[in-house]
Design a protein around this motif. Structure first.
Motif, short mmCIF file in Angstrom:
data_model
loop_
_atom_site.label_atom_id
_atom_site.label_comp_id
_atom_site.label_asym_id
_atom_site.label_seq_id
_atom_site.Cartn_x
_atom_site.Cartn_y
_atom_site.Cartn_z
N LYS A 1 20.51 -13.69 -18.47
CA LYS A 1 19.17 -14.03 -18.59
C LYS A 1 18.82 -15.62 -18.70
O LYS A 1 17.53 -15.83 -18.65
CB LYS A 1 18.83 -13.57 -19.77
CG LYS A 1 19.19 -12.16 -20.33
CD LYS A 1 18.39 -11.61 -21.33
CE LYS A 1 18.84 -10.26 -21.71
NZ LYS A 1 18.33 -9.04 -21.06
N HIS A 2 19.80 -16.04 -18.02
CA HIS A 2 19.48 -17.76 -17.91
C HIS A 2 19.20 -18.35 -16.42
O HIS A 2 18.17 -19.14 -16.15
CB HIS A 2 20.40 -18.96 -18.34
CG HIS A 2 21.40 -18.91 -17.66
ND1 HIS A 2 22.68 -17.84 -17.52
CD2 HIS A 2 21.61 -19.64 -16.70
CE1 HIS A 2 23.48 -18.18 -16.68
NE2 HIS A 2 23.19 -19.26 -16.19
N GLU A 3 19.43 -17.40 -15.47
CA GLU A 3 19.01 -18.01 -14.08
C GLU A 3 17.97 -17.52 -13.46
O GLU A 3 17.16 -18.27 -12.55
CB GLU A 3 20.16 -17.54 -13.18
CG GLU A 3 21.42 -18.11 -13.44
CD GLU A 3 22.46 -17.93 -12.28
OE1 GLU A 3 22.04 -17.66 -11.00
OE2 GLU A 3 23.63 -17.89 -12.42
N SER A 4 17.20 -16.31 -14.05
CA SER A 4 15.81 -15.91 -13.51
C SER A 4 14.97 -15.95 -14.77
O SER A 4 15.47 -15.41 -15.96
CB SER A 4 15.84 -14.73 -12.81
OG SER A 4 16.19 -13.63 -13.36
N VAL A 5 13.58 -15.90 -14.60
CA VAL A 5 12.73 -15.69 -15.48
C VAL A 5 11.84 -14.74 -15.29
O VAL A 5 11.14 -14.12 -16.29
CB VAL A 5 12.04 -17.13 -15.82
CG1 VAL A 5 12.91 -18.07 -16.37
CG2 VAL A 5 11.03 -17.67 -14.60
N ARG A 6 11.90 -14.26 -14.17
CA ARG A 6 11.00 -13.25 -13.50
C ARG A 6 11.58 -12.32 -12.64
O ARG A 6 12.13 -12.87 -11.47
CB ARG A 6 9.65 -13.54 -13.42
CG ARG A 6 8.54 -12.59 -13.08
CD ARG A 6 7.34 -13.53 -12.92
NE ARG A 6 7.14 -14.31 -11.67
CZ ARG A 6 6.47 -13.97 -10.42
NH1 ARG A 6 5.87 -12.87 -10.41
NH2 ARG A 6 6.36 -14.71 -9.78
N LEU A 7 11.07 -11.00 -12.50
CA LEU A 7 11.57 -10.04 -11.73
C LEU A 7 10.39 -10.21 -10.75
O LEU A 7 9.37 -10.02 -11.10
CB LEU A 7 12.13 -8.49 -12.00
CG LEU A 7 12.31 -7.58 -10.97
CD1 LEU A 7 13.52 -7.86 -10.53
CD2 LEU A 7 12.06 -6.28 -11.71
N VAL A 8 10.54 -10.07 -9.39
CA VAL A 8 9.46 -10.11 -8.35
C VAL A 8 9.81 -8.88 -7.39
O VAL A 8 10.70 -9.10 -6.53
CB VAL A 8 9.35 -11.30 -7.50
CG1 VAL A 8 8.40 -11.33 -6.57
CG2 VAL A 8 9.42 -12.75 -8.81
N CYS A 9 9.12 -8.11 -7.33
CA CYS A 9 9.19 -6.72 -6.53
C CYS A 9 7.97 -6.92 -5.73
O CYS A 9 6.93 -6.64 -6.03
CB CYS A 9 9.42 -5.14 -7.31
SG CYS A 9 10.60 -5.15 -7.99
#
Length: 176
Positions: A137-145
């Motif tokens: 959970k530390h490398e990305s802050v948001r899923l972008v589809c």
């Protein structure tokens, strides 16, 4: 299933590409790659890699299967850690995995390899649910589809160079 591409927005506290949009993935961890402790290999490094063809062939036969296996296993492991999508649970159809090519980073000249795998039974909503369960959970802050048609503009405006190249490889290879 619905023509979307899974991407991630990197956190601002990460070392590479902070805040930018990237494809999920990573690399094999050094302790997960089979050790190259063969006496001939060590001697070859000391001799500035002056292996004979037979020595090189023997080393390749010895280590290549384990390295190939770890390379692919690390792809599935990193994708699961970053997105929650699991090859083991059937989210990803690993039989569709296709190597797209490589790009080279400008800042450190490292190569980035790009693969594509489909998740044929998942919708955008399904992917969002799985993202919530990811372990990293530390490398990305948001899923972008994004739909594949929106990928070129997003790549141009929000991706680091090597991932812009990955988007071009993806768009040039696949028709979802």
């Amino acid at each position: 299933k619905d023509g979307h591409v899974v991407l991630l927005q990197r956190g601002t506290a990460v070392g590479e590409a902070p805040g930018l949009i990237v494809f999920p993935g990573g690399h094999a961890e050094p302790d997960e790659v089979p050790p190259l402790d063969d006496e001939h290999l060590v001697a070859a490094w000391k001799r500035a890699l002056t292996l004979t063809q037979n020595e090189a062939d023997d080393l390749l036969a010895k280590y290549q299967p384990a390295i190939e296996r770890e390379f692919l296993d690390s792809v599935w492991r990193e994708v699961f850690e970053e997105t929650g999508l699991s090859a083991e649970d059937g989210d990803l159809d690993t039989s569709t995995a296709r190597f797209l090519g490589t790009t080279r980073r400008v800042e450190n000249a490292r190569c980035t390899a790009f693969w594509c795998v489909s998740a044929p039974d998942l919708t955008k909503h399904d992917v969002e649910v799985r993202y919530a369960r990811r372990s990293d959970k530390h490398e990305s802050v948001r899923l972008v589809c994004v739909h594949k048609d929106a990928l070129p503009q997003l790549a141009q405006n929000s991706m680091p160079g090597c991932h812009r190249g990955g988007a071009a490889l993806f768009l040039g290879t696949f028709d979802l």
